[in-house]
Design an enzyme around this catalytic site. Structure first.
Site, short mmCIF file in Angstrom:
data_model
loop_
_atom_site.label_atom_id
_atom_site.label_comp_id
_atom_site.label_asym_id
_atom_site.label_seq_id
_atom_site.Cartn_x
_atom_site.Cartn_y
_atom_site.Cartn_z
N SER A 148 0.80 -1.16 -0.19
CA SER A 148 0.05 -0.03 -0.01
C SER A 148 0.81 1.18 -0.08
CB SER A 148 -0.99 0.07 1.20
OG SER A 148 -1.43 1.09 1.43
N TYR A 161 -1.07 -0.26 10.11
CA TYR A 161 -1.29 -0.95 8.99
C TYR A 161 0.08 -0.35 7.96
CZ TYR A 161 -3.57 -0.88 4.27
OH TYR A 161 -4.07 -1.21 2.63
N1 LIG Z 1 -8.83 -0.32 -1.16
C1 LIG Z 1 -7.63 0.35 -1.09
O1 LIG Z 1 -7.63 1.55 -1.31
C2 LIG Z 1 -6.25 -0.32 -1.04
C3 LIG Z 1 -5.04 0.48 -0.97
C4 LIG Z 1 -3.82 -0.08 -0.76
C5 LIG Z 1 -3.97 -1.33 -0.56
N2 LIG Z 1 -4.85 -2.09 -0.20
C6 LIG Z 1 -4.82 -3.47 -0.07
O2 LIG Z 1 -5.41 -4.38 -1.07
C7 LIG Z 1 -5.64 -5.43 -0.62
C8 LIG Z 1 -7.43 -5.96 -0.95
O3 LIG Z 1 -7.92 -4.76 -0.24
P1 LIG Z 1 -9.34 -4.26 -0.65
O4 LIG Z 1 -9.56 -2.83 -0.78
O5 LIG Z 1 -9.99 -5.26 -1.84
O6 LIG Z 1 -10.17 -4.67 0.54
P2 LIG Z 1 -11.61 -5.41 0.98
O7 LIG Z 1 -12.41 -4.96 -0.20
O8 LIG Z 1 -11.71 -4.97 2.20
O9 LIG Z 1 -11.30 -6.86 0.82
C9 LIG Z 1 -10.32 -7.70 1.60
C10 LIG Z 1 -10.28 -9.17 1.21
O10 LIG Z 1 -9.33 -9.46 2.11
C11 LIG Z 1 -9.92 -10.76 2.81
N3 LIG Z 1 -9.22 -11.10 4.04
C12 LIG Z 1 -9.14 -10.03 5.17
N4 LIG Z 1 -8.39 -10.65 6.16
C13 LIG Z 1 -8.45 -11.84 5.86
C14 LIG Z 1 -7.82 -13.03 6.55
N5 LIG Z 1 -7.32 -13.04 7.73
N6 LIG Z 1 -7.59 -14.33 5.69
C15 LIG Z 1 -8.04 -14.38 4.66
N7 LIG Z 1 -8.60 -13.38 3.93
C16 LIG Z 1 -8.68 -12.17 4.58
C17 LIG Z 1 -11.39 -10.44 2.95
O11 LIG Z 1 -12.24 -11.47 3.14
P3 LIG Z 1 -13.66 -11.11 4.10
O12 LIG Z 1 -14.70 -10.82 2.84
O13 LIG Z 1 -13.77 -12.60 4.90
O14 LIG Z 1 -13.46 -9.97 5.00
C18 LIG Z 1 -11.70 -9.81 1.57
O15 LIG Z 1 -11.92 -10.50 0.74
C19 LIG Z 1 -5.51 -5.45 1.03
O16 LIG Z 1 -4.29 -6.03 1.29
C20 LIG Z 1 -5.23 -3.91 1.12
O17 LIG Z 1 -4.62 -3.60 2.15
C21 LIG Z 1 -6.02 -1.70 -0.54
#
Ligand SMILES: NC(=O)c1ccc[n+]([C@@H]2O[C@H](COP(=O)([O-])OP(=O)(O)OC[C@H]3O[C@@H](n4cnc5c(N)ncnc54)[C@H](OP(=O)(O)O)[C@@H]3O)[C@@H](O)[C@H]2O)c1
Length: 253
Positions: A148, A161
């Site tokens: 991130s 984070y």
């Molecule tokens: N969105 C952003 O702006 C952004 C920016 C930078 C980085 N990221 C990174 O990108 C990645 C995906 O983010 P996103 O925005 O798509 O988030 P999201 O929509 O909240 O989805 C997160 C996913 O990770 C799963 N997850 C969380 N904890 C877990 C665990 N302990 N074991 C297995 N699965 C788990 C969740 O499962 P559940 O459905 O069961 O909760 C969900 O499928 C993350 O690593 C996040 O830090 C996101």
């Protein structure tokens, strides 16, 4: 490639946290290209199961649903044993599962600290290690870790984070050096603000403030991160190793 034929030799991919947001977009991108994808999920909620059903219906024979909480080393080990039994090996590992639990460091609970570090950093470590064991036998493979921009900007309220994601970038570089000898490349992507549930959870004024910081004046789409992951995992990136590619609309430029 015809998505309905699945000859041995199609790319075998595992994506963690793949039933919504960025992970789902990554899984769909690989499925669309004909790959077999181990779609990791952590709980059998109704929404999750219906996403899995939709993927299996759309890409018959290509989807291997694998349940594991990535913060549990034991569950991760069992998940990769399942993948080994089903496919015998693995070509691409995408460590996407992650979450944030923001709060000022002085007020942050032990649970908030541990759950973010255990999922985002330790989960990436244990999945990378298990994936690398599967790839090492074939002397080839690629690992892509989702970091991130918080790792680079260390925002207020994100001690857990930012530290976990900075750890992911450092881990990526060490693994790139250690695993090159096994023909495995390891890279990271640092997304900026991407329009998923994670961003939706923020209050509108905070979203508006964030938007003002982005030179491209919009949030990113999950599919745009999937493009970057597919590039890093594929042959066009064959000489890229230990790199963190920032995809943030110019936020950190
Ligand atoms: N969105 C952003 O702006 C952004 C920016 C930078 C980085 N990221 C990174 O990108 C990645 C995906 O983010 P996103 O925005 O798509 O988030 P999201 O929509 O909240 O989805 C997160 C996913 O990770 C799963 N997850 C969380 N904890 C877990 C665990 N302990 N074991 C297995 N699965 C788990 C969740 O499962 P559940 O459905 O069961 O909760 C969900 O499928 C993350 O690593 C996040 O830090 C996101």
């Amino acid at each position: 490639m015809n998505a309905h034929r699945h000859p041995e030799g199609t790319t075998r991919v595992c994506v963690t946290g793949a039933t919504r947001g960025i992970g789902l977009a990554i899984a769909e991108r690989f499925l669309h290209s004909g790959a077999r994808v181990a779609v990791n999920y952590r709980s059998a909620r109704n929404e999750t199961m219906s996403v899995l059903e939709r993927l299996e219906h759309r890409y018959p024979g290509q989807v291997l649903p694998v349940k594991a909480d990535v913060s549990s080393f034991a569950e991760v080990k069992a998940m990769f044993a399942e993948i080994k039994t089903a496919w015998g090996g693995l070509d691409v590992q995408v460590n996407n599962a992650g979450h944030a639990k923001d709060g000022y460091a002085l007020m942050m609970s032990e649970e908030s600290w541990r759950s973010v570090v255990d999922t985002d950093l330790s989960g990436t470590f244990s999945c990378s290690r298990q994936a690398a064991w599967l790839m090492a036998a074939a002397k080839r493979g690629t690992i892509v870790n989702i970091a991130s921009v918080s790792a680079l900007t260390s925002p207020i309220g994100q001690a857990n984070y930012a530290a976990a994601k900075a750890g992911v970038i450092a881990l990526t570089k060490t693994l790139a050096k250690e695993l090159a000898t096994f023909g495995i490349r390891v890279n990271a992507v640092a997304p900026g603000f991407i329009d998923t549930d994670m961003l939706d959870s923020l209050p509108q004024p905070t979203r508006d403030d964030y938007l003002k910081l982005i030179p491209q004046a919009r949030f990113g789409r999950a599919e745009e991160i999937a493009d970057v992951v597919q590039f890093l995992a594929g042959p066009s990136a064959s000489y890229i190793n230990g790199h963190c590619l920032v995809a943030d609309g110019g936020l950190t430029a």
